[in-house]
Design a protein around this motif. Structure first.
Motif, PDB file in Angstrom:
ATOM      1  N   THR A  25      81.006  82.279  62.134  1.00 51.66           N
ATOM      2  CA  THR A  25      81.774  82.898  61.065  1.00 51.66           C
ATOM      3  C   THR A  25      82.643  81.857  60.375  1.00 51.66           C
ATOM      4  O   THR A  25      83.238  81.005  61.033  1.00 51.66           O
ATOM      5  N   VAL A  26      82.696  81.945  59.056  1.00 52.18           N
ATOM      6  CA  VAL A  26      83.511  81.046  58.231  1.00 52.18           C
ATOM      7  C   VAL A  26      84.408  81.903  57.352  1.00 52.18           C
ATOM      8  O   VAL A  26      83.931  82.844  56.705  1.00 52.18           O
ATOM      9  N   HIS A  27      85.707  81.600  57.338  1.00 49.44           N
ATOM     10  CA  HIS A  27      86.650  82.300  56.461  1.00 49.44           C
ATOM     11  C   HIS A  27      87.120  81.333  55.380  1.00 49.44           C
ATOM     12  O   HIS A  27      87.634  80.250  55.686  1.00 49.44           O
ATOM     13  N   ILE A  28      86.953  81.730  54.120  1.00 47.79           N
ATOM     14  CA  ILE A  28      87.316  80.894  52.979  1.00 47.79           C
ATOM     15  C   ILE A  28      88.197  81.703  52.033  1.00 47.79           C
ATOM     16  O   ILE A  28      87.897  82.873  51.739  1.00 47.79           O
ATOM     17  N   ALA A  29      89.284  81.088  51.576  1.00 47.99           N
ATOM     18  CA  ALA A  29      90.132  81.676  50.537  1.00 47.99           C
ATOM     19  C   ALA A  29      90.140  80.716  49.356  1.00 47.99           C
ATOM     20  O   ALA A  29      90.682  79.609  49.458  1.00 47.99           O
ATOM     21  N   GLY A  30      89.536  81.120  48.254  1.00 46.36           N
ATOM     22  CA  GLY A  30      89.466  80.228  47.097  1.00 46.36           C
ATOM     23  C   GLY A  30      88.738  78.948  47.437  1.00 46.36           C
ATOM     24  O   GLY A  30      87.562  78.965  47.794  1.00 46.36           O
ATOM     25  N   ASP A  31      89.450  77.812  47.357  1.00 48.86           N
ATOM     26  CA  ASP A  31      88.808  76.532  47.665  1.00 48.86           C
ATOM     27  C   ASP A  31      89.358  75.908  48.947  1.00 48.86           C
ATOM     28  O   ASP A  31      89.332  74.685  49.108  1.00 48.86           O
ATOM     29  N   ASP A  44     103.492  85.814  49.850  1.00 46.75           N
ATOM     30  CA  ASP A  44     104.651  85.676  48.967  1.00 46.75           C
ATOM     31  C   ASP A  44     104.242  85.389  47.526  1.00 46.75           C
ATOM     32  O   ASP A  44     105.019  85.594  46.601  1.00 46.75           O
ATOM     33  N   ASN A  45     103.026  84.858  47.344  1.00 43.12           N
ATOM     34  CA  ASN A  45     102.555  84.502  46.002  1.00 43.12           C
ATOM     35  C   ASN A  45     101.541  85.515  45.465  1.00 43.12           C
ATOM     36  O   ASN A  45     100.769  85.192  44.571  1.00 43.12           O
ATOM     37  N   GLY A  46     101.537  86.716  46.033  1.00 48.77           N
ATOM     38  CA  GLY A  46     100.580  87.726  45.594  1.00 48.77           C
ATOM     39  C   GLY A  46      99.420  87.823  46.563  1.00 48.77           C
ATOM     40  O   GLY A  46      99.364  87.108  47.572  1.00 48.77           O
ATOM     41  N   PRO A  47      98.471  88.712  46.287  1.00 44.36           N
ATOM     42  CA  PRO A  47      97.356  88.911  47.216  1.00 44.36           C
ATOM     43  C   PRO A  47      96.464  87.670  47.309  1.00 44.36           C
ATOM     44  O   PRO A  47      96.198  87.002  46.313  1.00 44.36           O
ATOM     45  N   LEU A  48      96.019  87.393  48.513  1.00 40.11           N
ATOM     46  CA  LEU A  48      95.096  86.288  48.776  1.00 40.11           C
ATOM     47  C   LEU A  48      93.774  86.892  49.227  1.00 40.11           C
ATOM     48  O   LEU A  48      93.726  87.627  50.218  1.00 40.11           O
ATOM     49  N   LEU A  69      99.167  73.636  54.518  1.00 38.12           N
ATOM     50  CA  LEU A  69      98.747  73.832  53.135  1.00 38.12           C
ATOM     51  C   LEU A  69     100.010  73.984  52.301  1.00 38.12           C
ATOM     52  O   LEU A  69     100.835  74.861  52.558  1.00 38.12           O
ATOM     53  N   ASP A  70     100.195  73.113  51.308  1.00 39.80           N
ATOM     54  CA  ASP A  70     101.483  73.100  50.611  1.00 39.80           C
ATOM     55  C   ASP A  70     101.545  74.036  49.415  1.00 39.80           C
ATOM     56  O   ASP A  70     102.628  74.423  48.986  1.00 39.80           O
ATOM     57  N   THR A  71     100.386  74.406  48.867  1.00 45.06           N
ATOM     58  CA  THR A  71     100.373  75.372  47.763  1.00 45.06           C
ATOM     59  C   THR A  71      99.196  76.319  47.976  1.00 45.06           C
ATOM     60  O   THR A  71      98.253  75.981  48.706  1.00 45.06           O
ATOM     61  N   GLY A  91      96.664  69.567  51.919  1.00 41.56           N
ATOM     62  CA  GLY A  91      96.823  70.099  53.265  1.00 41.56           C
ATOM     63  C   GLY A  91      96.170  69.231  54.306  1.00 41.56           C
ATOM     64  O   GLY A  91      95.766  68.086  54.037  1.00 41.56           O
ATOM     65  N   ARG A  92      96.055  69.819  55.483  1.00 38.90           N
ATOM     66  CA  ARG A  92      95.521  69.060  56.623  1.00 38.90           C
ATOM     67  C   ARG A  92      94.703  70.008  57.495  1.00 38.90           C
ATOM     68  O   ARG A  92      95.161  71.090  57.872  1.00 38.90           O
TER      69      ARG A  92
END
Length: 203
Positions: A177-183, A156-160, A196-198, A4-5
């Motif tokens: 404040t910082v928002h993070i999803a996974g990595d 579309d790919n399930g809950p994030l 973000l491509d995936t 991603g970028r």
């Protein structure tokens, strides 16, 4: 392997600082993030290569910016070598700190992995060595992190699962404040996720 970028800007006056084109993935030893940075005009400006172990400790860091270079790792706290643009002078540093930080969103993900907070965790203090632009000058900073909440967002790919952290600078009292999803960092001061491509990896 998300690619991603991020767009980077000054968190105070919103002056554009450029972009960071990244990919990241969990690996056998932990997690690795590799990126190249560009100026607002699109010219190359540096690179980031960060690997952390399963506990979130930095096992290898390599930064390049304005011909300066830093290599570091967790060793007796954190240890690094900073080399000037001519390559003739290298200075070594060591601080009793937990990890590194800097402009790259990679550091926010790495710190969140290191702390492993839950919404029930108290605010947790962490000492970091920040490498400041444009010459990667080292600066020791103390922060406090708290996980405010974790929320599931339908995709579309399930809950994030999105984690919202409150980060405080202990020298100034400034909070953000910082928002993070996974990595992947979704938003933070001076950082916006543009592409973000995936989906993010989950730890």
């Amino acid at each position: 392997m998300p690619r991603g970028r991020y767009s980077l800007h000054d968190p105070h006056d919103h002056t554009p600082l450029g972009e960071e084109h990244f990919h990241c993935a969990p690996g056998p030893s932990g997690w690795r993030y590799v990126a190249r940075t560009t100026t607002p005009s699109g010219d190359p400006s540096g690179s980031v290569d960060l690997a952390v172990d399963d506990l979130g400790r930095p096992i290898r860091l390599e930064l390049h910016a304005a011909d300066w270079q830093v290599r570091g790792a967790a060793l007796d706290g954190v240890t690094w070598v900073r080399t000037d643009p001519t390559g003739t002078h290298a200075t070594e540093g060591n601080v009793r700190a937990h990890a590194f930080t800097g402009t790259s969103p990679a550091f926010l993900v790495a710190i969140s992995r290191l702390l492993r907070l839950t919404p029930d965790s108290p605010e947790t203090r962490v000492r970091l060595v920040a490498f400041t632009d444009p010459v990667l000058a080292p600066l020791t900073v103390d922060q406090s992190w708290a996980l405010v909440k974790s929320e599931a967002h339908a995709t579309d790919n399930g809950p994030l699962i999105v984690d919202e952290y409150q980060v405080s600078a202990l020298d100034t009292g400034e909070r953000h404040t910082v928002h993070i999803a996974g990595d992947v960092v979704l938003s933070a001061p001076g950082v916006e996720l543009e592409e973000l491509d995936t989906p993010p990896n989950t730890f």
